[in-house]
Design an enzyme around this catalytic site. Structure first.
Site, PDB file in Angstrom:
ATOM      1  N   ASP A 297       7.116  39.430   3.238  1.00  0.00           N
ATOM      2  CA  ASP A 297       6.736  40.874   3.126  1.00  0.00           C
ATOM      3  C   ASP A 297       6.433  41.188   1.964  1.00  0.00           C
ATOM      4  OD1 ASP A 297       7.047  43.592   2.825  1.00  0.00           O
ATOM      5  OD2 ASP A 297       8.573  43.818   4.237  1.00  0.00           O
ATOM      6  N   HIS A 298       5.038  41.443   1.844  1.00  0.00           N
ATOM      7  CA  HIS A 298       4.412  41.686   0.478  1.00  0.00           C
ATOM      8  C   HIS A 298       5.029  42.606  -0.383  1.00  0.00           C
ATOM      9  CE1 HIS A 298       1.824  44.727   1.987  1.00  0.00           C
ATOM     10  NE2 HIS A 298       1.608  45.122   0.718  1.00  0.00           N
TER      11      HIS A 298
ATOM     12  N   HIS B 125       8.418  46.810   5.803  1.00  0.00           N
ATOM     13  CA  HIS B 125       8.300  47.312   4.472  1.00  0.00           C
ATOM     14  C   HIS B 125       9.353  48.486   3.916  1.00  0.00           C
ATOM     15  CE1 HIS B 125       4.895  45.128   4.354  1.00  0.00           C
ATOM     16  NE2 HIS B 125       4.030  45.889   4.606  1.00  0.00           N
TER      17      HIS B 125
HETATM   18  C1  BG6 Z   1       0.418  46.238   5.536  1.00  0.00           C
HETATM   19  C2  BG6 Z   1      -0.021  47.096   6.713  1.00  0.00           C
HETATM   20  O1  BG6 Z   1       1.542  45.526   5.521  1.00  0.00           O
HETATM   21  O2  BG6 Z   1       0.950  47.126   4.170  1.00  0.00           O
HETATM   22  C3  BG6 Z   1      -0.892  48.072   6.481  1.00  0.00           C
HETATM   23  O3  BG6 Z   1      -0.197  46.260   7.643  1.00  0.00           O
HETATM   24  C4  BG6 Z   1      -0.670  48.930   4.976  1.00  0.00           C
HETATM   25  O4  BG6 Z   1      -1.212  49.021   7.281  1.00  0.00           O
HETATM   26  C5  BG6 Z   1      -0.271  48.047   3.832  1.00  0.00           C
HETATM   27  O5  BG6 Z   1      -2.080  49.612   4.682  1.00  0.00           O
HETATM   28  C6  BG6 Z   1       0.180  48.918   2.730  1.00  0.00           C
HETATM   29  O6  BG6 Z   1       0.194  47.835   1.641  1.00  0.00           O
HETATM   30  P1  BG6 Z   1       0.299  48.476   0.144  1.00  0.00           P
HETATM   31  O7  BG6 Z   1       0.619  47.398  -0.668  1.00  0.00           O
HETATM   32  O8  BG6 Z   1      -1.334  48.904  -0.046  1.00  0.00           O
HETATM   33  O9  BG6 Z   1       1.187  49.480  -0.003  1.00  0.00           O
END
Ligand code: BG6
Length: 510
Positions: A185-186, A248
């Site tokens: 989960d990044h 997230h």
């Molecule tokens: C991804 C989603 O996991 O996270 C995207 O699939 C979203 O829809 C993105 O835009 C948001 O990531 P960050 O790091 O830009 O907040």
């Protein structure tokens, strides 16, 4: 770039090696790691994909991605040349065993040339439909056999619902042990997200008041200005609840609400997070509207320019009922949080990009100041700004200068950029580094993924049973449907746009 001796010989296999994720995220992150920390002395990337091409053609494509996405800017030719030598291409069908047997042979060849055994990392950067297939072939080819040396990395979406997540986890578990599986989960790789643990548990100041006695309510906002861009095909089958909340936002909630960990062991931290998910008050399918609101953007204005509605985006059905906005109210049934609402909201095409957590403290028990002293008085509030602003702001009351006792809210803040000279690594750098070190702290365990799905299933089912009649129900460039206000208890509010930490806000000043 000198090698990093913390890491042993490593073969980093990317299934989907010619794809978007590889070009935009994985290779730029590995390149940046090579510049910043160094990669193992013996290191190879094997990109596996269906397209016919040679090493040089692939390297050319990947260089363009690095030039665009590396945090160091355009790659210096010598640095790129040195890095590119580690990249190899293997053409193959992901659903044919020979792809995997020849991959095994190539790994064997590299190990022989290095005179050392190598860690083998298998990264699934493919469409999710292959997540259940690749592990089976890896198992059949004997590539997962060695528990110590083989690892598999998988990105969200981990399943489409609880049943598919259970099935996918079972497929992974048939070939790999849990310790070999790294579910990304990044958000967990973001510095500001990791800092929530540091802030809460490395400072004695806040922990004694981090509970229902002093905290009135919590809001978690992940607002995006972008629409679905080129991902309409994927997104229209997912929606905001699956795309953002299940993973997230749940991770952010767990970090804010978890009990203190006893050690920094991966499983200790993950246990504490799963405890939070298990304690969230279950949602009943027939009461979904009391705790969840969905929205879909219609055409509107963004940054002064007209933007199309969601249903006009490419890859999206013209009568789509997919939500691009979700707001929720959750309660955590335990001693610390009983009856404290946690309000979550996320959406696309909102007026400002802002991810932040706001902890609203209770009012003072007795207001001793004369009424005129405290016009505009606000209870203390702590904001953990995740992005784009990165920092922490504590809002409290101070005496306004002058003869009379007048109170005004002021901010006291910490800002990453101002406080630390060191630039923040990209989330993928952190996560890929941890995979190479075999540190699972920042990765999702099977039970955590399943608990999050379990919690949200009644919402998905309730929404499916009662399709929305009012979509689109917010204009692009606005803060989502009005109904999101209805979730809030009396006196509670979503942070006002002016309170969300805007980019470039100078913390430490009123
Ligand atoms: C991804 C989603 O996991 O996270 C995207 O699939 C979203 O829809 C993105 O835009 C948001 O990531 P960050 O790091 O830009 O907040």
């Amino acid at each position: 770039m000198s090698p990093n001796d913390q890491l042993g010989p490593t073969v980093f296999v990317i299934f989907g090696g010619a794809g978007d994720l590889t070009g935009r995220k994985l290779i730029p992150a590995l390149f940046d790691l090579a510049q910043d920390r160094g990669l193992p002395a013996h290191f190879a990337i094997i990109a596996v994909d269906r397209l016919r091409m040679g090493d040089d053609a692939l390297r050319g494509r990947l260089q363009a991605g690095v030039n665009q996405f590396s945090r160091f800017g355009k790659a210096k030719p010598a640095a790129w040349k040195q890095f590119a030598e580690h990249i190899h291409y293997q053409q193959g069908d992901f659903q044919k065993l020979p792809t995997y047997t020849s991959l095994g042979k190539q790994c064997g060849k590299l190990e022989k040339a290095w005179g050392a055994r190598a860690h083998r990392i298998f990264y699934m950067a493919t469409p999710p439909s292959l997540f259940g297939e690749i592990p089976k072939y890896l198992g059949a080819a004997g590539l997962a056999r060695d528990r110590e040396w083989a690892r598999i990395v998988i990105e969200k979406p981990i399943g489409y619902d609880l049943a598919s997540a259970l099935a996918l986890n079972a497929t992974l578990a048939a070939t790999f042990t849990e310790a070999q599986i790294f579910r990304i989960d990044h958000y967990l790789g973001k510095e500001t997200v990791q800092n929530i643990l540091a802030f809460r548990f490395a400072n004695p100041l806040f922990e004694p008041i981090w509970n229902r006695r002093y905290i009135d309510y919590v809001t978690i906002t992940v607002a995006e200005t972008v629409g679905v861009e080129h991902r309409g095909g994927y997104y229209d089958h997912a929606g905001a609840l699956r795309d953002m909340v299940q993973n997230h936002l749940m991770q952010l909630l767990c970090l804010v609400a978890m009990e203190p960990m006893v050690s920094f062991q991966a499983d200790e931290i993950r246990n504490k997070k799963v405890d939070v998910l298990h304690a969230i008050r279950p949602i009943h399918q027939d009461a979904v509207s009391q705790c969840a609101v969905r929205g879909q953007y219609g055409s509107g204005m963004r940054g002064g320019k007209p933007v199309p509605g969601y249903r006009e985006e490419s890859g999206v059905a013209p009568d789509s009922q997919t939500e691009t906005f979700v707001a929720m109210k959750l309660f955590i049934d335990n001693w610390r949080w009983q009856d404290v609402p946690f309000y979550l909201r996320t959406g696309k095409c909102l007026p400002r990009q802002s991810s932040e957590i706001s902890i609203q403290f209770r009012a003072v028990p007795h207001q001793a100041f004369p009424p005129e002293a405290s016009l505009g008085w606000q209870p203390s509030r702590l904001i953990l700004a995740i992005q784009p602003e990165e920092g922490i702001v504590l809002g409290f009351q101070a005496k306004y200068p002058g003869a009379r006792m007048q109170l005004r809210p002021v901010d006291m803040g910490f800002n990453y950029r101002e406080s630390f000279a060191a630039p923040s690594p990209d989330a993928y750098e952190t996560l890929l580094w941890d995979v190479m070190k075999s540190d699972a702290t920042l990765f999702m365990r099977a039970d955590q993924v399943e608990a999050a799905w379990q919690l949200l299933m009644p919402v998905l089912q309730g929404w499916q049973a009662a399709p929305p009649s009012d979509f689109p129900n917010y204009a692009a460039g606005t803060w989502g449907p009005e109904e999101a206000q209805g979730l809030l208890a009396l006196g509670h509010r979503w942070p006002l746009p002016t309170e969300l930490a805007p980019t470039g806000r100078k913390t430490g000043k009123n």
